[in-house]
Design a protein around this motif. Structure first.
Motif, PDB file in Angstrom:
ATOM      1  N   ILE A  48       0.835  -1.199   0.000  1.00 44.81           N
ATOM      2  CA  ILE A  48       0.000   0.000   0.000  1.00 44.81           C
ATOM      3  C   ILE A  48       0.870   1.250   0.000  1.00 44.81           C
ATOM      4  CG2 ILE A  48      -1.621   1.339   1.398  1.00 44.81           C
ATOM      5  CD1 ILE A  48      -2.859  -1.360   2.270  1.00 44.81           C
ATOM      6  N   ALA A  49       1.930   1.235   0.804  1.00 42.66           N
ATOM      7  CA  ALA A  49       2.818   2.397   0.888  1.00 42.66           C
ATOM      8  C   ALA A  49       3.538   2.632  -0.436  1.00 42.66           C
ATOM      9  CB  ALA A  49       3.823   2.212   2.021  1.00 42.66           C
ATOM     10  N   THR A  50       4.140   1.596  -0.990  1.00 40.65           N
ATOM     11  CA  THR A  50       4.897   1.791  -2.234  1.00 40.65           C
ATOM     12  C   THR A  50       3.959   2.150  -3.389  1.00 40.65           C
ATOM     13  OG1 THR A  50       4.906  -0.612  -2.637  1.00 40.65           O
ATOM     14  CG2 THR A  50       6.834   0.350  -1.538  1.00 40.65           C
ATOM     15  N   ASN A  51       2.761   1.597  -3.409  1.00 39.76           N
ATOM     16  CA  ASN A  51       1.785   1.982  -4.434  1.00 39.76           C
ATOM     17  C   ASN A  51       1.494   3.474  -4.364  1.00 39.76           C
ATOM     18  OD1 ASN A  51       1.496  -0.616  -5.373  1.00 39.76           O
ATOM     19  ND2 ASN A  51      -0.548  -0.936  -4.538  1.00 39.76           N
ATOM     20  N   ARG A  52       1.358   3.974  -3.145  1.00 37.70           N
ATOM     21  CA  ARG A  52       1.048   5.385  -2.940  1.00 37.70           C
ATOM     22  C   ARG A  52       2.123   6.300  -3.530  1.00 37.70           C
ATOM     23  NH1 ARG A  52       0.155   7.729   3.174  1.00 37.70           N
ATOM     24  NH2 ARG A  52      -0.125   9.940   2.658  1.00 37.70           N
ATOM     25  N   ALA A  53       3.357   5.814  -3.545  1.00 39.43           N
ATOM     26  CA  ALA A  53       4.468   6.623  -4.044  1.00 39.43           C
ATOM     27  C   ALA A  53       4.757   6.398  -5.529  1.00 39.43           C
ATOM     28  CB  ALA A  53       5.727   6.329  -3.236  1.00 39.43           C
ATOM     29  N   CYS A  54       3.981   5.539  -6.170  1.00 39.64           N
ATOM     30  CA  CYS A  54       4.227   5.241  -7.587  1.00 39.64           C
ATOM     31  C   CYS A  54       3.449   6.219  -8.460  1.00 39.64           C
ATOM     32  CB  CYS A  54       3.815   3.798  -7.892  1.00 39.64           C
ATOM     33  SG  CYS A  54       4.253   3.262  -9.573  1.00 39.64           S
ATOM     34  N   SER A  55       4.027   7.394  -8.669  1.00 39.24           N
ATOM     35  CA  SER A  55       3.383   8.428  -9.473  1.00 39.24           C
ATOM     36  C   SER A  55       4.399   9.036 -10.440  1.00 39.24           C
ATOM     37  CB  SER A  55       2.807   9.530  -8.574  1.00 39.24           C
ATOM     38  OG  SER A  55       3.853  10.276  -7.961  1.00 39.24           O
ATOM     39  N   TRP A  56       3.893   9.688 -11.469  1.00 38.85           N
ATOM     40  CA  TRP A  56       4.791  10.325 -12.439  1.00 38.85           C
ATOM     41  C   TRP A  56       5.592  11.459 -11.801  1.00 38.85           C
ATOM     42  CZ3 TRP A  56       6.325   7.897 -16.423  1.00 38.85           C
ATOM     43  CH2 TRP A  56       5.467   7.050 -17.140  1.00 38.85           C
ATOM     44  N   ASP A  57       4.972  12.204 -10.889  1.00 37.99           N
ATOM     45  CA  ASP A  57       5.715  13.284 -10.237  1.00 37.99           C
ATOM     46  C   ASP A  57       6.827  12.725  -9.356  1.00 37.99           C
ATOM     47  OD1 ASP A  57       4.153  15.146 -11.520  1.00 37.99           O
ATOM     48  OD2 ASP A  57       3.057  15.790  -9.739  1.00 37.99           O
ATOM     49  N   MET A  58       6.561  11.585  -8.699  1.00 37.04           N
ATOM     50  CA  MET A  58       7.615  10.957  -7.903  1.00 37.04           C
ATOM     51  C   MET A  58       8.731  10.441  -8.805  1.00 37.04           C
ATOM     52  SD  MET A  58       8.268  10.415  -4.660  1.00 37.04           S
ATOM     53  CE  MET A  58       6.762  10.102  -3.724  1.00 37.04           C
ATOM     54  N   TYR A  59       8.343   9.908  -9.960  1.00 40.05           N
ATOM     55  CA  TYR A  59       9.341   9.429 -10.914  1.00 40.05           C
ATOM     56  C   TYR A  59      10.196  10.592 -11.401  1.00 40.05           C
ATOM     57  CZ  TYR A  59      11.055   6.513 -14.826  1.00 40.05           C
ATOM     58  OH  TYR A  59      11.818   5.807 -15.706  1.00 40.05           O
ATOM     59  N   ALA A  60       9.586  11.758 -11.582  1.00 42.38           N
ATOM     60  CA  ALA A  60      10.340  12.944 -11.992  1.00 42.38           C
ATOM     61  C   ALA A  60      11.329  13.355 -10.902  1.00 42.38           C
ATOM     62  CB  ALA A  60       9.382  14.091 -12.302  1.00 42.38           C
ATOM     63  N   LEU A  61      10.883  13.292  -9.649  1.00 37.92           N
ATOM     64  CA  LEU A  61      11.792  13.597  -8.543  1.00 37.92           C
ATOM     65  C   LEU A  61      12.978  12.646  -8.562  1.00 37.92           C
ATOM     66  CD1 LEU A  61      12.428  15.025  -5.799  1.00 37.92           C
ATOM     67  CD2 LEU A  61      11.083  13.206  -4.715  1.00 37.92           C
ATOM     68  N   TYR A  62      12.704  11.348  -8.714  1.00 42.70           N
ATOM     69  CA  TYR A  62      13.774  10.349  -8.806  1.00 42.70           C
ATOM     70  C   TYR A  62      14.699  10.652  -9.979  1.00 42.70           C
ATOM     71  CZ  TYR A  62      15.891   6.019 -10.491  1.00 42.70           C
ATOM     72  OH  TYR A  62      16.761   5.093 -10.977  1.00 42.70           O
ATOM     73  N   ARG A  63      14.121  10.974 -11.105  1.00 41.30           N
ATOM     74  CA  ARG A  63      14.911  11.263 -12.312  1.00 41.30           C
ATOM     75  C   ARG A  63      15.894  12.412 -12.071  1.00 41.30           C
ATOM     76  NH1 ARG A  63      17.946  12.725 -15.516  1.00 41.30           N
ATOM     77  NH2 ARG A  63      17.691  13.289 -17.709  1.00 41.30           N
ATOM     78  N   HIS A  64      15.450  13.453 -11.430  1.00 46.44           N
ATOM     79  CA  HIS A  64      16.327  14.606 -11.233  1.00 46.44           C
ATOM     80  C   HIS A  64      17.319  14.386 -10.100  1.00 46.44           C
ATOM     81  CE1 HIS A  64      14.877  17.546 -14.156  1.00 46.44           C
ATOM     82  NE2 HIS A  64      13.718  16.916 -14.038  1.00 46.44           N
ATOM     83  N   MET A  65      16.964  13.605  -9.102  1.00 49.46           N
ATOM     84  CA  MET A  65      17.900  13.342  -8.019  1.00 49.46           C
ATOM     85  C   MET A  65      19.007  12.396  -8.442  1.00 49.46           C
ATOM     86  SD  MET A  65      15.700  13.045  -4.448  1.00 49.46           S
ATOM     87  CE  MET A  65      17.177  12.513  -3.563  1.00 49.46           C
TER      88      MET A  65
END
Length: 205
Positions: A48-65
């Motif tokens: 449930i927690a990891t699903n909640r964080a699976c978003s395009w905006d989170m992926y963008a944060l990961y991409r830039h970090m």
């Protein structure tokens, strides 16, 4: 196990250990002492927690970090976010752009900034312990579940699905996509619009 018990284990494992491997071992030891139902509970709350964080905006944060488009790496980044504990995780999960306000994330961002001089890297950015990915944290129930359920039992994933919860990771394998609307991460104006705090940190706004 309830949601409070799940987060208590995640947070205590961080306080009681010094390294990622020690943390995984600590969690495994405590999970070995639980019933199969409680281990599945842990997996359900993890999913449930990891699903909640699976978003395009989170992926963008990961991409830039991390300067990466890796789908595996994104999953391990989300694992690391869960490992930060409930308060930090929920702050970021609700609004990925608030990551720069979370002390643990701010720390790795400051290390990243100090490791570069302009576009030239002066040293390694992060040690293994500081690196904002945590692959092994996603596997802590594997051996405890096998021992508790027996070799002929359904898989952990099937046990979670039987509870009515389906994981979004690895999304490239499950033919699903992160939540929200996909966008071009190289579009500076869109980055500023969607993740203004992150954009400012990276000098894009």
């Amino acid at each position: 196990m309830d949601i409070d018990g799940f987060w208590a284990l995640i947070e205590r494992s961080e306080r009681e250990t010094d390294t990622k491997r020690e943390r995984v071992a600590w969690l495994e030891e405590h999970l070995f002492g639980l019933s199969v139902e409680e281990i599945v509970d842990f997996d359900v709350f993890w999913t449930i927690a990891t699903n909640r964080a699976c978003s395009w905006d989170m992926y963008a944060l990961y991409r830039h970090m991390l300067s990466s488009y890796s789908s595996d790496g994104f999953e391990y980044f989300v694992n690391w976010l869960v490992g930060l504990g409930r308060e930090a995780f929920e702050t970021i999960a609700d609004c990925p752009d608030r990551a720069v306000e979370v002390p643990q994330v701010r720390h790795v961002l400051e290390l990243q900034r100090s490791a570069f001089n302009g576009s030239r890297r002066r040293r390694e950015v992060w040690t293994e312990e500081e690196y904002p990915e945590f692959e092994l944290l996603g596997y802590v129930t594997q051996d405890p579940y096998k021992r508790a359920a027996g070799e002929n039992a359904i898989s952990r994933g099937q046990a979670v699905v039987a509870r009515g919860v389906e994981g979004k990771f690895p999304w490239f394998s499950f033919h699903t996509e992160p939540d929200g609307e996909g966008w071009d991460f190289e579009d500076r104006a869109e980055m500023v619009r969607r993740l203004p705090r992150t954009a400012r940190w990276y000098g894009m706004a």
